[in-house]
Scaffold this motif. Structure first.
Motif, short mmCIF file in Angstrom:
data_model
loop_
_atom_site.label_atom_id
_atom_site.label_comp_id
_atom_site.label_asym_id
_atom_site.label_seq_id
_atom_site.Cartn_x
_atom_site.Cartn_y
_atom_site.Cartn_z
N LEU A 74 0.86 -1.17 0.00
CA LEU A 74 0.00 0.00 0.00
C LEU A 74 0.90 1.23 0.00
CD1 LEU A 74 -2.99 0.88 0.10
CD2 LEU A 74 -2.76 0.97 2.58
N GLY A 75 0.92 1.95 -1.11
CA GLY A 75 1.76 3.13 -1.22
C GLY A 75 3.24 2.84 -1.06
N GLY A 76 3.68 1.67 -1.48
CA GLY A 76 5.08 1.31 -1.37
C GLY A 76 5.48 0.65 -0.06
N ALA A 77 4.53 0.49 0.85
CA ALA A 77 4.81 -0.16 2.14
C ALA A 77 4.17 -1.54 2.18
CB ALA A 77 4.26 0.69 3.29
N LEU A 78 4.93 -2.52 2.66
CA LEU A 78 4.36 -3.85 2.85
C LEU A 78 3.46 -3.80 4.08
CD1 LEU A 78 7.53 -6.03 2.23
CD2 LEU A 78 5.57 -5.70 0.70
#
Length: 121
Positions: A74-78
């Protein structure tokens, strides 16, 4: 106990051997009791690091369910999405992305000779 594991325990006595890496499902979570705590372990083989550990307790839904959540980016975050109210918790540090005041404990993880180790304090 293998020599590497023995050396690891002597180096930091708060590391606990949890399971074999092969015991963890790929791209999903599983709950384990570690040092009296319920922990959600996530194995994402395509990522570095590949194994993450969070408290299994969802503080918003007030249930031990995070291991059953859906993992993703999500938005580059796991993240893992709680199966109850769908809040997203970052796997790296346990921060809830929808509420800055909410965080679950994230545990350091090591994989050594195919075994998963978790640091607990």
């Amino acid at each position: 106990m293998p020599e590497a594991a023995l050396a690891m325990n002597q180096e930091a006595n708060d590391w606990v051997e949890v399971c074999a890496l092969d015991d963890l499902p790929h791209n999903a979570g599983i709950a384990a009791r570690v040092a009296g705590r319920q922990v959600a372990l996530f194995h994402l083989p395509a990522e570095t690091p590949a194994v993450y550990a969070l408290d299994n307790w969802d503080p918003l839904g007030e249930a031990a369910v995070l291991a059953r959540g859906i993992v993703g980016d999500l938005g580059g975050a796991l993240v893992v999405a709680s199966p109850l109210y769908k809040q997203h918790f970052r796997l790296a540090d346990g921060q809830c992305l929808e509420d800055a005041a909410v965080r679950v404990t994230a545990y350091p993880v090591r994989v050594d000779q195919g075994r998963v180790w978790l640091a607990v304090s």
